[in-house]
Design a protein around this motif. Structure first.
Motif, PDB file in Angstrom:
ATOM      1  N   GLU A   5       9.603 -10.052  12.805  1.00 58.61           N
ATOM      2  CA  GLU A   5      10.791  -9.254  12.488  1.00 58.61           C
ATOM      3  C   GLU A   5      11.012  -9.166  10.982  1.00 58.61           C
ATOM      4  O   GLU A   5      11.433  -8.134  10.472  1.00 58.61           O
ATOM      5  N   LYS A   6      10.691 -10.238  10.281  1.00 55.68           N
ATOM      6  CA  LYS A   6      10.863 -10.259   8.828  1.00 55.68           C
ATOM      7  C   LYS A   6       9.806  -9.408   8.132  1.00 55.68           C
ATOM      8  O   LYS A   6      10.071  -8.793   7.092  1.00 55.68           O
ATOM      9  N   LEU A   7       8.611  -9.363   8.705  1.00 49.51           N
ATOM     10  CA  LEU A   7       7.494  -8.611   8.125  1.00 49.51           C
ATOM     11  C   LEU A   7       6.957  -7.623   9.165  1.00 49.51           C
ATOM     12  O   LEU A   7       5.945  -7.877   9.817  1.00 49.51           O
ATOM     13  N   PRO A   8       7.629  -6.494   9.334  1.00 49.59           N
ATOM     14  CA  PRO A   8       7.220  -5.535  10.381  1.00 49.59           C
ATOM     15  C   PRO A   8       5.767  -5.059  10.248  1.00 49.59           C
ATOM     16  O   PRO A   8       5.148  -4.698  11.251  1.00 49.59           O
ATOM     17  N   ILE A   9       5.224  -5.082   9.021  1.00 46.28           N
ATOM     18  CA  ILE A   9       3.855  -4.617   8.817  1.00 46.28           C
ATOM     19  C   ILE A   9       2.841  -5.477   9.575  1.00 46.28           C
ATOM     20  O   ILE A   9       1.685  -5.062   9.776  1.00 46.28           O
ATOM     21  N   LEU A  10       3.250  -6.643  10.039  1.00 50.65           N
ATOM     22  CA  LEU A  10       2.316  -7.528  10.742  1.00 50.65           C
ATOM     23  C   LEU A  10       1.742  -6.904  12.015  1.00 50.65           C
ATOM     24  O   LEU A  10       0.665  -7.311  12.472  1.00 50.65           O
ATOM     25  N   TRP A  11       2.430  -5.913  12.590  1.00 52.14           N
ATOM     26  CA  TRP A  11       1.877  -5.260  13.792  1.00 52.14           C
ATOM     27  C   TRP A  11       0.473  -4.723  13.517  1.00 52.14           C
ATOM     28  O   TRP A  11      -0.406  -4.742  14.386  1.00 52.14           O
TER      29      TRP A  11
END
Length: 343
Positions: A294-300
């Motif tokens: 949630e903190k780093l959405p780019i992780l998807w």
């Protein structure tokens, strides 16, 4: 083309752009070419001007300066766009300028555009390895991609312009690029020597004190060394200047790939490298938590599949030297470089 060939390069202070510009400056045609580079930073612009390149002009500006970009494209025989692959405004400005160039000269200008194999991604969340491999010689397969895939909106603008006939477009799609870039532009502090994907995983691992992985990390991506991807641009550039009838437009997608890796293997290499320098207690990655996601959405993005074959480049004689094992070995030098910058 009369006089010197006018070449406009965006992103020349970047990782890809700096590497590509070095190749073009070393090209046999460079003595008969004049390069204009778009530079946002006044410091980098001054360094370019002091670097001793007689055939480089600096255009101060950013991708938001669409009027400047359009005007320069209108003066250019070739545009090599290596900056933000998702910036619609700058791409439209380049196309508008090249359309004017065609109208004024009657000659079709060249547009070498940088996209990425991120256009191929799914939503695997690290849970599975896709069975789909994209072939860059299969235009129908590429056209099956959804319009809302990453980078796709800009790619479609470029292909449409080629179809209209006022440019010849060549879209190069790097995958995970690895290796610390070297050469004069990097030695002089003009261009950025580091990639994005792997350093992001490293910095995230440093902050959480252990390498991280999305889900099980089973999904797979292609990789390519920075020198090899620059050579792919060079091969396409060579063929264009030689007047070869190579694929352009819908037939002009060139994947940059030399092997595939799983996200787990890359994350494990990060964890092992961090453990070696005392920044991780364990040499194994752990799944990113819901809070981290949630903190780093780019992780998807780090749980997706993006698999492809680079056939067009190889048909031109592109022979990449570095593969997956080299990519995994490149992690430790990146860790060392990042930690050195932090001190």
């Amino acid at each position: 083309m009369s006089g010197k060939t006018q070449v406009f390069v965006t992103g020349a202070t970047g990782y890809i752009g700096g590497s590509v510009l070095q190749r073009l400056l070393n090209h046999p045609s460079s003595a008969n070419s004049e390069f204009t580079v778009l530079v946002r930073s006044e410091e980098k612009a001054t360094k370019f001007e002091q670097a001793g390149y007689d055939n480089i002009k600096v255009l101060r500006g950013s991708l938001e300066d669409v009027d400047k970009i359009e005007a320069q494209a209108a003066k250019s025989d070739i545009v090599v766009h290596t900056a933000d692959a998702d910036d619609v405004g700058s791409a439209k400005a380049i196309l508008a300028g090249l359309k004017k160039r065609k109208e004024e000269t009657g000659k079709v200008p060249i547009y070498i555009h940088t996209s990425g194999t991120g256009v191929l991604v799914d939503r695997a969340e690290g849970a599975y390895e896709s069975k789909t491999f994209y072939d860059d010689t299969d235009a129908n397969q590429i056209e099956s991609l959804a319009d809302d895939q990453p980078h796709r909106n800009v790619d479609l603008l470029v292909v449409a312009a080629d179809k209209e006939g006022y440019i010849k477009s060549y879209i190069i799609l790097p995958s995970t690029i690895f290796g610390i870039a070297t050469g004069p532009l990097f030695d002089k502090g003009i261009a950025n020597p580091h990639s994005q994907q792997i350093p992001f995983l490293i910095k995230t691992g440093i902050s959480r004190k252990q390498g991280g992985v999305v889900g099980e990390g089973v999904a797979r991506w292609p990789c390519v060394h920075i020198d090899d991807i620059a050579d792919l641009y060079g091969k396409v550039y060579d063929a264009i200047l030689a007047g070869q009838d190579i694929g352009h437009g819908r037939e002009g997608f060139y994947f940059g790939e030399n092997g595939h890796y799983s996200w787990y293997d890359l994350s494990k290499a990060v964890s092992q490298a961090l453990a070696e320098v005392g920044r991780s207690d364990k040499p194994e990655p752990t799944p990113f938590t819901k809070e981290e996601r949630e903190k780093l959405p780019i992780l998807w993005y780090y749980g997706t599949n993006s698999q492809c074959y680079s056939k067009r480049g190889r048909a031109l004689g592109w022979a990449p030297k570095y593969g997956t094992e080299d990519m995994l070995k490149s992690v430790k030098p990146e860790v060392d470089a990042i930690l050195n910058l932090q001190h």
